[in-house]
Design an enzyme around this catalytic site. Structure first.
Site, PDB file in Angstrom:
ATOM      1  N   HIS A  62      15.285  18.898  59.918  1.00  0.00           N
ATOM      2  CA  HIS A  62      16.745  18.788  59.927  1.00  0.00           C
ATOM      3  C   HIS A  62      17.207  17.345  59.738  1.00  0.00           C
ATOM      4  O   HIS A  62      18.410  17.092  59.649  1.00  0.00           O
ATOM      5  CB  HIS A  62      17.315  19.396  61.211  1.00  0.00           C
ATOM      6  CG  HIS A  62      17.320  20.895  61.172  1.00  0.00           C
ATOM      7  ND1 HIS A  62      16.174  21.640  61.273  1.00  0.00           N
ATOM      8  CD2 HIS A  62      18.336  21.793  61.021  1.00  0.00           C
ATOM      9  CE1 HIS A  62      16.478  22.926  61.178  1.00  0.00           C
ATOM     10  NE2 HIS A  62      17.777  23.046  61.031  1.00  0.00           N
ATOM     11  N   SER A  97      21.846  24.724  59.219  1.00  0.00           N
ATOM     12  CA  SER A  97      20.733  24.566  60.154  1.00  0.00           C
ATOM     13  C   SER A  97      20.168  25.919  60.549  1.00  0.00           C
ATOM     14  O   SER A  97      20.851  26.943  60.480  1.00  0.00           O
ATOM     15  CB  SER A  97      21.186  23.817  61.407  1.00  0.00           C
ATOM     16  OG  SER A  97      21.734  24.709  62.361  1.00  0.00           O
ATOM     17  N   ASP A  98      18.900  25.914  60.956  1.00  0.00           N
ATOM     18  CA  ASP A  98      18.342  27.126  61.554  1.00  0.00           C
ATOM     19  C   ASP A  98      18.864  27.251  62.982  1.00  0.00           C
ATOM     20  O   ASP A  98      19.322  26.270  63.586  1.00  0.00           O
ATOM     21  CB  ASP A  98      16.816  27.085  61.525  1.00  0.00           C
ATOM     22  CG  ASP A  98      16.210  28.484  61.440  1.00  0.00           C
ATOM     23  OD1 ASP A  98      16.894  29.449  61.805  1.00  0.00           O
ATOM     24  OD2 ASP A  98      15.048  28.604  61.015  1.00  0.00           O
ATOM     25  N   ALA A  99      18.779  28.457  63.521  1.00  0.00           N
ATOM     26  CA  ALA A  99      19.413  28.739  64.808  1.00  0.00           C
ATOM     27  C   ALA A  99      18.771  27.922  65.926  1.00  0.00           C
ATOM     28  O   ALA A  99      17.562  27.990  66.149  1.00  0.00           O
ATOM     29  CB  ALA A  99      19.307  30.227  65.122  1.00  0.00           C
ATOM     30  N   ALA A 130      18.175  24.848  66.105  1.00  0.00           N
ATOM     31  CA  ALA A 130      17.421  23.657  65.698  1.00  0.00           C
ATOM     32  C   ALA A 130      18.136  22.348  66.005  1.00  0.00           C
ATOM     33  O   ALA A 130      17.483  21.367  66.358  1.00  0.00           O
ATOM     34  CB  ALA A 130      17.080  23.741  64.213  1.00  0.00           C
TER      35      ALA A 130
END
Length: 963
Positions: free
Chosen positions: A225, A246-248, A250
């Protein structure tokens, strides 16, 4: 009384003007938003701005092989199954159908999003990865071809507006679930350029990608990220504004689990500056992210212009989706065309691994269908709910006739006896509203874990015979005779309340643990043991019940009975996508679970005419020698059973091809966290052993001849042509494959062979087709770390044409001029530490939190680096190294005694606090440079200087000095 003028119609802002370019409209809308409104847009759930008529917007709709998590939808084969079709045009049509269903579902439920988080383009480097089902292939070229096709289908064909906006997952080098939010992939420059970046790049450059999602893991010591490659590579590949989601969870990981920053304000600011535009964190609660962003602004870590940049990327996608023009493409849902496409995709995904002539099965064949997946149509974490379904058993019943089919599931049938002599008992499910206690809802046809309106298990003198399956590693499921799986709800009681194992935390798995003369039954979802209590069976931290396992029948006994009376046995084995290999959990072995091995042995012993059908999300290692035939298919969605039956019967000839190498044993695999596919010889590109089945493998019921090969260089490309002739007796499809390899030995390791192109051909008996591929010469180039650029080496190249990476039918050799190798100009550029040719015991780490690489010994031990052919010209007199931390290093030429040994006088204050060490040396001409590192020392750069000259810079335009 004075008349009032008519009211003025509301102002139509320029961002609503369809005649203006999107960029100008985005600028206008952005200029009208307050800072608070702009900040609020940076969370996954962006609120509405009612004063401007701007609706709420949510990033993220899962659509990996159909619209997921939003109820019933058409379910296509898993992504790895779509990869096995090797058919981009088919996959484009699947993407088109999925996007139409997303539009249709949104028309009746505005929770359905149009920013779809798919496809997954992570390469299937290691088949033990728990999410193997989500990728397309281990090869970057095939992956990008399939991913590009799917994104084109998702994007739609309107010249201006996008039907859905696809986001690629997961940037970058993400292929493990073990410690996925804290582990770092050490990715050398060649692997980065030639392998991991390539699948993303070719898909983005094709023009139908709206964005990218960074992965949970770190690459070279830096969280994805914060990846500088988002800026340095991704955003340079297209003129479109890309939305980075973003991924959850992260963003919080940057502080909470990774401890990369001390405060969330620092972490959130750094992610935004690196390129993250939408923060998926804390579910629907946007307040925490908004507070962190405001805190970063107050501390001067961000400016409003930085926020504007991120909001602009999001708004650009929303304009392309037609949101501000009231554009809404008509959708289509569960149409006959979508059902037919699901069947076609499932048929093309079937791979025939072996066939001794038993298949196809003749009409009238008596078939025993056995195995734990024989009457299952499994879904995975990213599936929609099934509108239609056929299991293998149902498909074979329909195709061969119920009077010609026998069935044995092969489960062990057991009772669990308590110390007082009673047995666990499953109460009947309510059948109609009249039998349901007052205040309790009637039983739904689809049972889901977590229900508390069903009676918990109890115990009585007779008990209930349960179906027990060991999925390997002692992970069990227990099922009641009516098909209900034992599950545990939030209240802690054990109920028969699930139609399948599933959920983020699977509540349907247990483990029997030996204890005294019996067993404790541990529930894996909660970690607690099962207890028989007065008010029902539940899980508890104390006073577990000791059970005796009473076996009524072993599964192999039923399989033996069914197999003995049949002409052919079809053993359906494989995995449950929610158990032992899924998101959050990697596999530990390639082998089949022992329970399924037992069933397979029993079937073979009873009837040698045995066909193994592996229905799984990943490859297995098994012994095919005793089998008459073997097939593999990923979980094939709603039409899996019908597709399999049609292939077994010969209604369609199998045409799937393996999208990844099937290894013969666990010993063929490197460590799961070893991402150096070159150094550890991974995937078909570099693997030097004998695979169980090679990349691209897949048999047919027909035969094909290859001939008339030709190749010629035309400018910057090579044109390759050949003919494929159908020499069999039934229409069938062949997948013609073109590979290349450098035919001349080189100190620089090159792939054993690499897929350049492929084409799927459907041919009638006797038909011939000329296949022509136009391949750019750049496809034969490699990343030259000596000069940090692509280079096409001169010399001979073999072109290999055939039916798989190992089934080569035709060979041609090309001689290319290319660009000869030249030594490293170390006096001018020095050596960037990560640009090594070979290493041992070294990992690449982050040079700073923002950019750059350094190297360090694994675990603070000892590591070695080799840099070949370093040109010192007429002579070097000085050496400088940029290092951080503590330890020492030696530098030697050609493996001789060290020129110098250097060490900081004391460890630096942090891993990012670099200091410069110097030493006089004498070196001239061309030599291999060897560097040995000891201790937790980070090396960023080595510089050399001639007599009286300054130290060379480090390749980043910065002199080697303290940083």
């Amino acid at each position: 009384m004075t008349a009032q003028p008519p009211s003025t119609p509301p102002l139509r802002h320029p961002f609503r003007d369809r005649t203006l370019p999107f960029a100008k409209r985005v600028d206008d809308l952005l200029s009208r938003l307050t800072l608070d409104e702009k900040v609020s847009f940076l969370h996954q759930f962006a609120p509405a701005v009612e004063r401007l008529g701007v609706a709420a917007f949510r990033t993220g709709q899962e659509a990996l092989h159909g619209v997921a998590w939003m109820g019933p939808a058409t379910v296509f084969p898993q992504a790895v199954g779509l990869g096995a079709t090797w058919n981009p045009e088919l996959v484009r049509r699947v993407g088109d159908a999925v996007s139409k269903e997303a539009r249709a579902m949104r028309a009746r439920d505005d929770r359905v999003g149009l920013n779809v988080w798919s496809p997954t383009v992570n390469l299937l480097r290691n088949p033990l990865w728990g999410r193997n089902e989500e990728g397309y292939s281990e090869d970057p070229g095939l992956t990008s071809a399939i991913a590009t096709a799917y994104t084109r289908g998702l994007r739609g064909d309107h010249p201006t507006y996008w039907r859905t906006a696809p986001v690629l997952k997961h940037w970058l080098a993400h292929n493990n679930e073990t410690d996925r939010d804290t582990s770092s992939a050490s990715v050398r420059p060649r692997v980065l350029r030639e392998y991991d970046l390539r699948a993303f790049r070719e898909t983005v450059e094709a023009g139908a990608v709206a964005g990218v999602m960074p992965a949970y893991n770190l690459v070279n010591g830096r969280p994805n990220h914060l990846s500088p490659y988002l800026r340095e590579h991704l955003r340079t590949w297209t003129d479109e504004d890309l939305l980075i989601c973003s991924d959850a969870g992260a963003p919080s990981n940057l502080v909470d689990s990774e401890r990369y920053f001390d405060t969330h304000e620092e972490a959130t600011a750094a992610a935004l500056l690196a390129g993250v535009d939408s923060f998926t964190d804390h579910g629907t609660d946007s307040s925490k992210i908004a507070a962190r962003l405001h805190g970063a602004l107050e501390r001067g870590l961000l400016t409003e212009a930085d926020v504007d940049t991120a909001v602009r990327h999001q708004l650009s996608v929303r304009f392309r989706l037609g949101e501000f023009d009231d554009h809404d493409e008509p959708g289509a849902f569960d149409t006959p065309e979508h059902r037919a496409l699901a069947l076609e995709a499932a048929e093309q995904a079937v791979v025939l691994l072996k066939n001794d002539g038993l298949l196809p099965l003749a009409p009238g064949t008596r078939v025993a269908v056995v195995g734990l997946l024989a009457d299952e149509c499994k879904l995975d974490w990213y599936s929609g709910s099934l509108l239609h379904r056929t299991t293998p058993l149902e498909g074979i019943y329909d195709r061969f006739g119920a009077d010609h089919v026998t069935f044995a599931e092969g489960v062990d049938r057991v009772r669990l006896r308590t110390p007082d002599g009673t047995y666990l008992h499953v109460l009947p499910a309510p059948e109609d509203p009249a039998s349901v206690p007052s205040g309790v809802a009637a039983l739904d046809p689809a049972l889901v874990a977590g229900r508390t309106d069903l009676p918990p298990l109890t115990h009585d003198p007779v008990g209930t015979e349960l179906a027990l399956v060991d999925w390997d590693g002692g992970v069990l499921t227990l099922r009641a005779p009516d098909g209900r799986y034992l599950s545990v709800a939030e209240d802690g009681y054990v109920r028969a309340s699930a139609d399948q194992p599933g959920g983020w935390v699977v509540q349907e798995t247990f483990r029997l643990e030996p204890y005294g003369h019996g067993h404790l039954l541990r529930h894996l979802g909660t970690g607690h043991h099962v207890q028989v209590a007065a008010d029902g069976v539940k899980v508890a931290e104390a006073d577990p019940t000791v059970f005796e396992l009473v076996v009524a029948e072993r599964g192999e006994e039923a399989v033996t009975r069914a197999a003995a009376g049949a002409d052919v046995v079809v053993v359906v084995a494989g995995n449950d996508p929610h158990i032992n290999g899924r998101e959050t959990e990697d596999r530990t072995t390639l082998r089949l679970p022992p329970h399924q091995e037992r069933l397979l042995r029993a079937a073979r012993a009873a009837n040698p005419r045995t066909v193994l059908v592996l229905t799984s999300a990943y490859p297995y290692a098994f012994d095919p020698a005793p089998l008459s035939a073997a097939l593999w298919t990923a979980h094939g969605g709603q039409s899996a059973g019908t597709a399999l039956a049609r292939v077994l019967a010969g209604d369609v000839s199998p045409s799937g091809r393996l999208p990844q190498t099937w290894y013969a044993s666990d010993a063929d695999l490197p460590g799961l966290l070893d991402y150096d596919v070159i150094g550890s010889r991974q995937t078909y590109l570099y693997f030097e052993g004998t695979p169980l089945y090679p990349f691209g493998h897949g048999l047919s019921y027909a035969s094909f001849g290859y001939g008339d090969p030709r190749a010629e260089v035309d400018g910057d490309s090579v044109r390759v042509s050949f003919t494929v002739t159908h020499t069999g007796d039934r229409r069938a499809a062949e997948v013609a494959q073109l590979y290349a390899r450098a035919a001349q030995e080189s100190p620089t390791p090159r792939p054993r062979r690499e897929l350049l192109a492929h084409e799927r051909l459907s041919l009638a008996p006797g038909e011939s087709r000329t296949v022509t591929f136009e391949v750019p010469l750049t496809a034969l180039a490699f990343w030259d770390v000596s000069h940090s650029r692509w280079r096409l080496a001169p010399g001979p190249y073999d072109l290999l044409i055939g039916a798989s990476s190992e089934d080569v039918r035709l060979r041609l050799t090309l001689h290319l001029d290319g660009e000869p190798s030249t030594p490293r100009p170390v006096l001018e550029r020095g050596l960037s530490a990560a640009d090594f040719d070979e290493q041992g015991g070294i990992e690449i780490v982050d040079r700073s939190k923002v950019s750059g690489d350094a190297v360090t010994p694994v675990g603070g031990g000892t590591g070695e680096l080799l840099y070949r052919d370093c040109d010192f010209g007429a002579g070097a007199a000085g050496l400088t190294v940029s290092v951080a931390g503590g330890g020492s290093l030696d530098i030697a030429l050609d493996g001789t005694e060290p020129l110098a040994t250097l060490s900081p006088t004391a460890p630096t204050s942090s891993p990012y606090d670099y200091t410069t060490l110097t030493a006089p040396i004498t070196a001239a001409g061309v030599h291999d440079v060897h560097v040995r590192l000891r201790g937790p020392l980070r090396l960023a750069h080595v510089g050399f200087s001639g007599g009286g000259s300054k130290a060379a810079d480090d390749g980043d335009g910065v002199r080697a000095r303290d940083r």
